[in-house]
Design a protein around this motif. Structure first.
Motif, short mmCIF file in Angstrom:
data_model
loop_
_atom_site.label_atom_id
_atom_site.label_comp_id
_atom_site.label_asym_id
_atom_site.label_seq_id
_atom_site.Cartn_x
_atom_site.Cartn_y
_atom_site.Cartn_z
N ASP A 165 0.83 -1.20 0.00
CA ASP A 165 0.00 0.00 0.00
C ASP A 165 0.87 1.26 0.00
O ASP A 165 0.39 2.35 0.23
N CYS A 166 2.15 1.08 -0.24
CA CYS A 166 3.11 2.19 -0.14
C CYS A 166 3.31 2.86 -1.50
O CYS A 166 3.47 2.20 -2.51
N LEU A 167 3.34 4.19 -1.49
CA LEU A 167 3.55 4.96 -2.73
C LEU A 167 4.87 5.73 -2.73
O LEU A 167 5.18 6.40 -3.68
N ALA A 168 5.59 5.68 -1.64
CA ALA A 168 6.81 6.49 -1.53
C ALA A 168 7.97 5.62 -1.05
O ALA A 168 7.81 4.44 -0.78
N ASN A 169 9.14 6.23 -0.93
CA ASN A 169 10.32 5.49 -0.49
C ASN A 169 10.51 5.60 1.02
O ASN A 169 11.63 5.60 1.52
N ASN A 170 9.43 5.68 1.76
CA ASN A 170 9.51 5.87 3.21
C ASN A 170 10.24 4.74 3.93
O ASN A 170 10.67 4.91 5.05
N LEU A 171 10.36 3.59 3.29
CA LEU A 171 11.05 2.47 3.93
C LEU A 171 12.53 2.77 4.14
O LEU A 171 13.13 2.33 5.11
N SER A 172 13.12 3.54 3.23
CA SER A 172 14.55 3.83 3.36
C SER A 172 14.82 4.97 4.35
O SER A 172 15.90 5.04 4.93
N GLU A 173 13.84 5.83 4.57
CA GLU A 173 14.04 6.97 5.47
C GLU A 173 14.31 6.58 6.92
O GLU A 173 15.25 7.10 7.53
N PRO A 174 13.53 5.65 7.51
CA PRO A 174 13.85 5.25 8.89
C PRO A 174 15.24 4.61 9.01
O PRO A 174 15.96 4.82 9.99
N PHE A 175 15.62 3.82 7.98
CA PHE A 175 16.95 3.19 8.01
C PHE A 175 18.04 4.27 7.97
O PHE A 175 19.00 4.22 8.73
N ASN A 176 17.87 5.25 7.07
CA ASN A 176 18.87 6.33 6.97
C ASN A 176 18.98 7.12 8.26
O ASN A 176 20.08 7.50 8.68
N SER A 177 17.84 7.37 8.93
CA SER A 177 17.92 8.11 10.20
C SER A 177 18.54 7.26 11.30
O SER A 177 19.21 7.77 12.18
N MET A 178 18.31 5.93 11.23
CA MET A 178 18.89 5.03 12.23
C MET A 178 20.42 5.00 12.15
O MET A 178 21.10 4.96 13.16
N ILE A 179 20.96 5.02 10.92
CA ILE A 179 22.41 4.87 10.77
C ILE A 179 23.16 6.22 10.81
O ILE A 179 24.36 6.25 10.60
N LEU A 180 22.44 7.29 11.07
CA LEU A 180 23.05 8.63 11.11
C LEU A 180 24.30 8.66 11.99
O LEU A 180 25.34 9.20 11.60
N GLU A 181 24.18 8.06 13.15
CA GLU A 181 25.29 8.03 14.12
C GLU A 181 26.51 7.29 13.59
O GLU A 181 27.64 7.59 13.94
N ALA A 182 26.29 6.32 12.71
CA ALA A 182 27.39 5.47 12.22
C ALA A 182 28.07 6.01 10.98
O ALA A 182 29.15 5.55 10.61
N ARG A 183 27.49 6.99 10.34
CA ARG A 183 28.00 7.46 9.04
C ARG A 183 29.43 8.03 9.10
O ARG A 183 30.13 7.98 8.09
N ASP A 184 29.81 8.59 10.21
CA ASP A 184 31.15 9.19 10.32
C ASP A 184 32.25 8.18 10.62
O ASP A 184 33.42 8.50 10.57
N LYS A 185 31.87 6.95 10.91
CA LYS A 185 32.85 5.93 11.30
C LYS A 185 33.57 5.38 10.07
O LYS A 185 33.06 5.46 8.96
N PRO A 186 34.75 4.79 10.28
CA PRO A 186 35.41 4.07 9.17
C PRO A 186 34.49 2.94 8.70
O PRO A 186 33.66 2.45 9.47
N ILE A 187 34.65 2.50 7.47
CA ILE A 187 33.69 1.58 6.85
C ILE A 187 33.44 0.32 7.67
O ILE A 187 32.29 -0.08 7.88
N LEU A 188 34.48 -0.35 8.15
CA LEU A 188 34.27 -1.59 8.92
C LEU A 188 33.57 -1.33 10.24
O LEU A 188 32.68 -2.08 10.65
N ALA A 189 33.96 -0.25 10.91
CA ALA A 189 33.31 0.11 12.18
C ALA A 189 31.84 0.47 11.93
O ALA A 189 30.96 0.12 12.72
N MET A 190 31.58 1.16 10.82
CA MET A 190 30.21 1.52 10.48
C MET A 190 29.36 0.27 10.23
O MET A 190 28.25 0.14 10.75
#
Length: 201
Positions: A57-82
């Motif tokens: 029933d979804c018309l937008a990409n809202n599924l990716s938005e919660p994931f992106n907000s969840m990983i906000l804290e990890a984005r600055d880390k080196p790739i393996l740590a992230m």
């Protein structure tokens, strides 16, 4: 009517006829917006042209938005740590979901059950007239649809698209003295939810 509202009415239309009516309203409102949308295949953006295999029933990409907000804290880390941070977060989230569903006793998942209760309420003004044992014409004085309980379809196409009885379907199910929850697609049942979260990371 605002342009944004007109666009969403086109996108949410579930039948070709409704889509054409909404597109005409958009054309009357803003010819440039209509020209832009008329060049895009409606199968990419309007429910009226979606396949009935989607179960969504979804018309937008809202599924990716919660994931992106969840990983906000990890984005600055080196790739393996992230990646390790994301793995632990997902592992924890899946475990919580698994524990939550173990305590849940109903057959239909909680969010879907809530949706069904709302739809049951919306179905009250409709009157279902039997055409045969499993086919009904459902009417409320403003709109009329044909519901086939055997095929689990409605001419409004909402039931066809998301495999959850629409308000017209619910009216027919109740008239047929059946339980609405028995007409829900298996993907919305507790058993499917349990299977989804049983794997561990």
């Amino acid at each position: 009517m605002e342009l944004k509202d007109a666009l969403w009415r086109c996108a949410r239309a579930t039948t070709i006829k409704e889509f054409e009516t909404r597109m005409q309203e958009l054309k009357d409102l803003n010819i440039k917006a209509w020209e832009y949308l008329a060049d895009i295949n409606p199968a990419q953006w309007s429910k009226s042209h979606f396949s009935s295999r989607t179960l969504c029933d979804c018309l937008a990409n809202n599924l990716s938005e919660p994931f992106n907000s969840m990983i906000l804290e990890a984005r600055d880390k080196p790739i393996l740590a992230m990646l390790e941070w994301i793995r632990v977060r997902l592992m924890t989230k899946l475990y919580k979901k698994m524990k939550h569903i173990e305590k849940y006793t109903r057959n239909v998942c909680p969010n879907i059950q809530d949706k069904l209760e709302k739809l049951k309420h919306e179905s009250i003004p409709f009157c279902a007239t039997p055409l045969d044992r499993f086919m009904y014409e459902v009417d409320n004085g403003h709109e009329r649809h044909v519901v086939d309980l055997t095929r689990r379809t409605c001419s409004c196409r909402i039931w066809d698209l998301i495999r959850l009885p629409c308000k017209h379907g619910i009216s027919a199910i109740v008239k047929n003295l059946k339980k609405v929850e028995d007409y829900v697609h298996p993907c919305y049942l507790r058993e499917a939810y349990v299977k989804t979260y049983k794997e561990i990371i």
